[in-house]
Design a protein around this motif. Structure first.
Motif, PDB file in Angstrom:
ATOM      1  N   LEU A   1       4.046   1.212  -4.866  1.00 29.77           N
ATOM      2  CA  LEU A   1       5.173   0.804  -4.016  1.00 29.77           C
ATOM      3  C   LEU A   1       6.413   1.643  -4.243  1.00 29.77           C
ATOM      4  CD1 LEU A   1       5.329  -3.063  -3.737  1.00 29.77           C
ATOM      5  CD2 LEU A   1       5.247  -1.400  -1.890  1.00 29.77           C
TER       6      LEU A   1
ATOM      7  N   ARG B   1      -0.566  -0.299   5.610  1.00 31.71           N
ATOM      8  CA  ARG B   1      -0.367  -1.758   5.687  1.00 31.71           C
ATOM      9  C   ARG B   1       1.033  -2.151   5.217  1.00 31.71           C
ATOM     10  NH1 ARG B   1      -5.340  -2.368   3.264  1.00 31.71           N
ATOM     11  NH2 ARG B   1      -4.425  -3.172   1.350  1.00 31.71           N
ATOM     12  N   VAL B   2       1.519  -1.511   4.184  1.00 29.14           N
ATOM     13  CA  VAL B   2       2.814  -1.925   3.617  1.00 29.14           C
ATOM     14  C   VAL B   2       3.981  -1.085   4.142  1.00 29.14           C
ATOM     15  CG1 VAL B   2       1.697  -2.753   1.511  1.00 29.14           C
ATOM     16  CG2 VAL B   2       2.709  -0.470   1.543  1.00 29.14           C
ATOM     17  N   GLY B   3       3.671  -0.101   4.983  1.00 25.18           N
ATOM     18  CA  GLY B   3       4.741   0.652   5.634  1.00 25.18           C
ATOM     19  C   GLY B   3       5.208   1.894   4.886  1.00 25.18           C
TER      20      GLY B   3
ATOM     21  N   VAL C   1      12.800  -0.384  -2.872  1.00 23.01           N
ATOM     22  CA  VAL C   1      12.456  -1.094  -4.113  1.00 23.01           C
ATOM     23  C   VAL C   1      13.308  -2.350  -4.244  1.00 23.01           C
ATOM     24  CG1 VAL C   1      12.521  -0.930  -6.631  1.00 23.01           C
ATOM     25  CG2 VAL C   1      11.681   0.992  -5.283  1.00 23.01           C
TER      26      VAL C   1
ATOM     27  N   MET D   1      12.240  -5.084  -1.851  1.00 28.70           N
ATOM     28  CA  MET D   1      11.019  -5.746  -2.325  1.00 28.70           C
ATOM     29  C   MET D   1      11.359  -6.728  -3.458  1.00 28.70           C
ATOM     30  SD  MET D   1       8.008  -5.234  -1.043  1.00 28.70           S
ATOM     31  CE  MET D   1       7.304  -4.216   0.230  1.00 28.70           C
TER      32      MET D   1
ATOM     33  N   VAL E   1       2.890  -8.381  -0.157  1.00 26.90           N
ATOM     34  CA  VAL E   1       3.630  -7.124   0.003  1.00 26.90           C
ATOM     35  C   VAL E   1       3.605  -6.705   1.475  1.00 26.90           C
ATOM     36  CG1 VAL E   1       3.641  -4.675  -0.635  1.00 26.90           C
ATOM     37  CG2 VAL E   1       3.147  -6.399  -2.359  1.00 26.90           C
ATOM     38  N   GLU E   2       2.464  -6.929   2.133  1.00 29.39           N
ATOM     39  CA  GLU E   2       2.341  -6.550   3.543  1.00 29.39           C
ATOM     40  C   GLU E   2       3.319  -7.344   4.409  1.00 29.39           C
ATOM     41  OE1 GLU E   2      -0.100  -7.364   1.551  1.00 29.39           O
ATOM     42  OE2 GLU E   2      -1.773  -5.952   1.698  1.00 29.39           O
ATOM     43  N   ASP E   3       3.496  -8.631   4.080  1.00 32.94           N
ATOM     44  CA  ASP E   3       4.431  -9.465   4.859  1.00 32.94           C
ATOM     45  C   ASP E   3       5.854  -8.950   4.707  1.00 32.94           C
ATOM     46  OD1 ASP E   3       2.444 -11.478   5.568  1.00 32.94           O
ATOM     47  OD2 ASP E   3       2.516 -12.029   3.459  1.00 32.94           O
ATOM     48  N   ALA E   4       6.149  -8.444   3.522  1.00 31.83           N
ATOM     49  CA  ALA E   4       7.513  -8.028   3.222  1.00 31.83           C
ATOM     50  C   ALA E   4       7.862  -6.686   3.868  1.00 31.83           C
ATOM     51  CB  ALA E   4       7.693  -7.929   1.700  1.00 31.83           C
ATOM     52  N   ALA E   5       6.821  -5.950   4.280  1.00 31.19           N
ATOM     53  CA  ALA E   5       7.046  -4.571   4.711  1.00 31.19           C
ATOM     54  C   ALA E   5       7.934  -4.461   5.953  1.00 31.19           C
ATOM     55  CB  ALA E   5       5.704  -3.886   4.962  1.00 31.19           C
ATOM     56  N   GLY E   6       7.857  -5.436   6.857  1.00 30.46           N
ATOM     57  CA  GLY E   6       8.588  -5.300   8.112  1.00 30.46           C
ATOM     58  C   GLY E   6       9.995  -5.871   8.078  1.00 30.46           C
TER      59      GLY E   6
ATOM     60  N   ARG F   1      13.769  -6.050   7.834  1.00 32.77           N
ATOM     61  CA  ARG F   1      14.846  -5.064   7.965  1.00 32.77           C
ATOM     62  C   ARG F   1      16.245  -5.678   7.798  1.00 32.77           C
ATOM     63  NH1 ARG F   1      11.111  -2.462   7.409  1.00 32.77           N
ATOM     64  NH2 ARG F   1      10.024  -0.996   8.750  1.00 32.77           N
TER      65      ARG F   1
END
Lengths: 344, 86
Positions: free
Chosen positions: A173, A319-321, B41, B44, B60-65, B67
């Motif tokens: 990450l 997946r994580v961007g 970082v 996250m 982590v995937e849910d958090a990616a979008g 903004r």
């Protein structure tokens, strides 16, 4: 058997936790007070908070553990304050070693770096190639060498050392060793020198660490590397893989190091990331070809080919961007690049 | 039961622990990176703190979008609803 993992929330840490859980273990995951523990929470593993600057917290976190994995060595964000970084790294490692001794730990697996592997004349370097004093390259090499020396000098319990190459794979990450790859895949033109780079899949590192912890007579120090390639040819192959423009030619070593120093000073003021870090520049400029035969023969490690590692990294990173989604209609399968890379 | 206003205040307080901005200066429309100075970082870490504080299984995937502050609040509300329904 109780196992504790220092640095469990990090890139290698999450991969190690997965490897331990796959073997039926329930590792005690030691995390910093403020860190991203989303991946650990999803894995429902026990977590303990300890700060490497607080010996009492470390002792508590390691109490009752017979095996400790130490993946939380000090990692300076820049190389601008070498004396302070060296002092911090060594102090924190002393705290960990003292806490492990006080807690009655039997074996500690310490994750070091291939930066501690010295060049060999006319052949790839092995575990036998050691620096007699701190390598005179830059902070990262000096710090890793001094910390490894301190770990190897430990006599109160057994210490075994793993020296992984540039780790690639899921859960990166912070975009550590994959920084050049991600920049290139995003269509940027990352400045870089040329030199040898060695890579390894983080999942293979995790598997090797578990074996180091469990082997009856493990090697004292082992290189974990799937292969060594020239960086610029690798970046050219990656540009084809990601269908982006090829990178500019490599910078001469001295120019790359000067640029890295200037970028780190700029990034510190601007609060963003250096386009080329001094650590990465040094690792490339002073990179050596590696021979990981000992890991294969003594631990039975099978290193994945680069394409497999990159496929796993890509899938996770999209997946994580970290990487942008595939363009619509783009082929799912990337063209292979392993034909351009030589395994050692 | 936490009201939407309570949830807003709780999340804005968490954000103020991550960045040096007072809670009263943080608005729902603020962008985490451009307006509040978070890097990836840091954002996250914020979502991880949120998951721990509210005991949510955010991936982590849910958090990616995420903004903006409003995105963060919406994510928390969605996971709280899912948790209540489970």
């Amino acid at each position: 058997m109780t196992t504790a993992v220092l640095g469990a929330a990090g890139f290698l840490g999450v991969n190690l936790v997965d490897a331990l859980v796959a073997q039926g273990e329930r590792p005690r995951c030691v995390r910093r007070p403020r860190t991203n523990v989303l991946a650990l929470r999803q894995r429902k593993v026990p977590m303990v908070t300890a700060d490497a600057e607080r010996p009492d917290e470390l002792r508590e976190a390691l109490l009752g553990a017979d095996t400790v994995f130490h993946l939380a060595g000090h990692y300076p964000r820049h190389c601008l304050e070498p004396a302070l970084s060296l002092e911090t790294g060594l102090r924190q490692l002393r705290h960990v070693l003292d806490a492990a001794a006080a807690a009655g730990v039997k074996r500690l697996v310490y994750v070091s770096s291939t930066a501690t592997v010295a060049p060999a004349a006319g052949r790839p370097s092995t575990e036998a190639d050691v620096f007699q004093q701190a390598p005179p390259y830059g902070l990262y090499h000096a710090l890793k060498w001094q910390m490894e020396q301190l770990a190897l000098a430990e006599r109160r319990f057994e210490v075994v050392v793993a020296c992984p190459a540039a780790c690639l794979g899921p859960h990166d990450l912070r975009v550590g060793t994959s920084a050049l790859l991600v920049a290139l895949a995003r269509g940027l033109d990352p400045p870089h020198p040329d030199g040898w780079v060695s890579w390894v899949d983080a999942r293979d590192v995790a598997a090797a660490l578990v074996r180091l912890a469990r082997a009856a007579a493990p090697p004292r120090r082992v290189i974990l590397s799937a292969g060594t390639v020239g960086l610029h040819p690798l970046l050219l192959a990656l540009a084809r893989r990601y269908s982006v423009a090829p990178p500019s030619p490599p910078l001469p070593a001295a120019k790359a190091i000067a640029l890295a120093d200037a970028e780190e000073a700029r990034a510190r003021v601007d609060g963003d990331r250096a386009r080329l870090s001094r650590e990465i520049a040094d690792l490339i400029v002073w990179g050596v070809e590696l021979d990981a035969t000992l890991a294969r023969t003594s631990l039975g490690v099978v290193f994945r080919p680069l394409d497999e590692t990159l496929d796993a990294f890509d899938a996770w990173a999209r997946r994580v961007g970290t990487l942008p989604p595939h363009p619509k209609g783009a082929p799912w399968k990337h063209p292979p690049i392993s034909t351009h890379a030589s395994s050692s | 039961m936490e009201t939407p206003a309570d949830l807003d205040a709780r999340i804005i307080k968490l954000i103020s622990q991550v960045v040096p901005v007072k809670p009263e200066q943080i608005k729902r429309g603020d962008r985490l990176r451009e307006d509040l100075g978070m890097d990836s970082v840091c954002s996250m870490e914020l979502l991880s703190m949120l998951a721990e504080e509210l005991d949510l299984d955010v991936g982590v995937e849910d958090a990616a979008g995420i903004r903006t502050v409003a995105d963060t609040i919406a994510l928390a509300a969605r996971f709280l609803r899912a948790k209540a329904a489970a």
